[in-house]
Design an enzyme around this catalytic site. Structure first.
Site, mmCIF file in Angstrom:
data_model
loop_
_atom_site.group_PDB
_atom_site.id
_atom_site.type_symbol
_atom_site.label_atom_id
_atom_site.label_comp_id
_atom_site.label_asym_id
_atom_site.label_seq_id
_atom_site.Cartn_x
_atom_site.Cartn_y
_atom_site.Cartn_z
ATOM 1 N N GLU A 134 -1.382 2.572 12.807
ATOM 2 C CA GLU A 134 -0.984 2.003 11.526
ATOM 3 C C GLU A 134 0.439 2.429 11.140
ATOM 4 O O GLU A 134 1.181 1.663 10.523
ATOM 5 C CB GLU A 134 -1.971 2.422 10.436
ATOM 6 C CG GLU A 134 -3.373 1.858 10.594
ATOM 7 C CD GLU A 134 -3.450 0.381 10.292
ATOM 8 O OE1 GLU A 134 -2.859 -0.409 11.050
ATOM 9 O OE2 GLU A 134 -4.100 0.027 9.295
ATOM 10 N N THR A 187 3.119 -6.229 6.746
ATOM 11 C CA THR A 187 2.737 -5.127 5.866
ATOM 12 C C THR A 187 3.947 -4.344 5.393
ATOM 13 O O THR A 187 4.038 -3.945 4.227
ATOM 14 C CB THR A 187 1.746 -4.192 6.586
ATOM 15 O OG1 THR A 187 0.616 -4.956 7.011
ATOM 16 C CG2 THR A 187 1.276 -3.082 5.672
#
Length: 312
Positions: A134, A187
């Site tokens: 991530e 993101t």
């Protein structure tokens, strides 16, 4: 454990997830049941992590540039292990969709490798390695997608330093309706527009809603759960990036949804419903509303997956 160590390969279903759930930015997420990637991980004799095949999406094949490769290397480094693995990924979750595409790959990689090595780590211990994937994807090592992918159900990140993740109860009648407009929101870009300073009153309202949501899951109070799905901090900023967000929110309320919000960083949105009847009716309403908007879209209707990643 010995049986796992003799395995040469493993095939997995790595589920999609919904992060934030309105009131829990970066600390709350849940796992979906019928949306996800498939991964095949096998040992190799090259002592290397190799991304050997990706179908469905155009993603980096270099291990250091792929979230699955980065997460896998983090696990092996922690173990001091030199075993190599080949990773194949069938990407059914579109990158940038807001339902945990990078988390599925990262979590699936560490779950599968852990199994092939004889399960030296618990699923909760695997979270910190998946978070490194991530970090590559978004610039931030957040756990609100990888935790529910690995643990199933609802996950609450109590703290990041030290990392502490709690599993929350699942309510069997909950259904998640996901609408994914076919536009990509990275993101990193979606995080960059968030204000870094908050009004105290908004912060108070937000943590009140988060606490109420946790209480609602434990007390099986669907009505309280719905009233807790409020976001005064992130949604007002990010919702402007999502086509017809306000109209979909109004449609959800009019058709009995418990709540409506942005899934992760968007552009996907979620409507949380009680029972199949309400969820199916709202799905038809979403389909009809979005059909003539000249935007391609996907609709997913799912139970909450209490298991997380599954061996196929």
């Amino acid at each position: 454990m010995e049986k796992d160590q003799k395995l040469r390969e493993i095939k997995l279903f790595a589920p999609a997830t919904v992060a934030n759930l309105s009131c829990g930015y970066d600390v709350l997420g849940c796992c979906l049941d019928n949306v996800g990637d498939e991964m095949l991980i096998r040992k190799n004799d090259k002592k290397q992590i190799r991304i050997s095949k990706i179908t469905g999406q155009d993603l980096p094949m270099e291990a250091d540039k792929n979230v699955a490769g980065v997460a896998a290397k983090a696990l092996l480094t922690a173990l001091g292990e030199s075993q190599g693995f080949d990773i194949e990924i069938e990407k059914n979750i579109k990158a940038g969709s807001g339902i945990g595409s990078s988390a599925a790959s990262a979590a699936g990689a560490v779950f599968g490798i852990n199994k092939l090595l004889g399960t030296p780590f618990s699923n909760i211990e695997l979270i910190k390695f998946a978070m490194e994937g991530e970090r590559l994807a978004s610039g931030n090592a957040h756990a609100d997608n990888v935790a529910p992918a690995l643990l199933g159900g609802f996950s609450l990140v109590k703290s990041y330093n030290p990392l502490e993740v709690l599993s929350l109860p699942n309510l069997p009648e909950l259904r998640m309706l996901i609408l994914h407009p076919q536009i990509e929101l990275k993101t990193k870009d979606s995080r960059s527009i968030i204000r870094q300073n908050l009004e105290l009153q908004k912060a108070i309202n937000q943590w009140g809603n988060l606490a109420a949501l946790v209480s609602a899951l434990y007390t099986k109070d669907y009505e309280l759960l719905g009233r807790s799905l409020k976001d005064e901090i992130i949604e007002p900023v990010r919702s402007i990036l999502i086509p017809y967000f306000d109209e979909l929110k109004t449609l959800s309320a009019a058709n009995g949804a418990l709540g409506f919000g942005i899934s992760g960083s968007g552009p996907s949105v979620f409507a949380m419903c009680k029972g199949d009847k309400t969820a199916e009716k709202l799905k038809a309403e979403f389909q009809e509303f979005y059909a003539d908007k000249n935007i391609d879209f996907d609709l997913h209707l799912s139970k909450i997956n209490s298991e997380g990643i599954k061996v196929l």
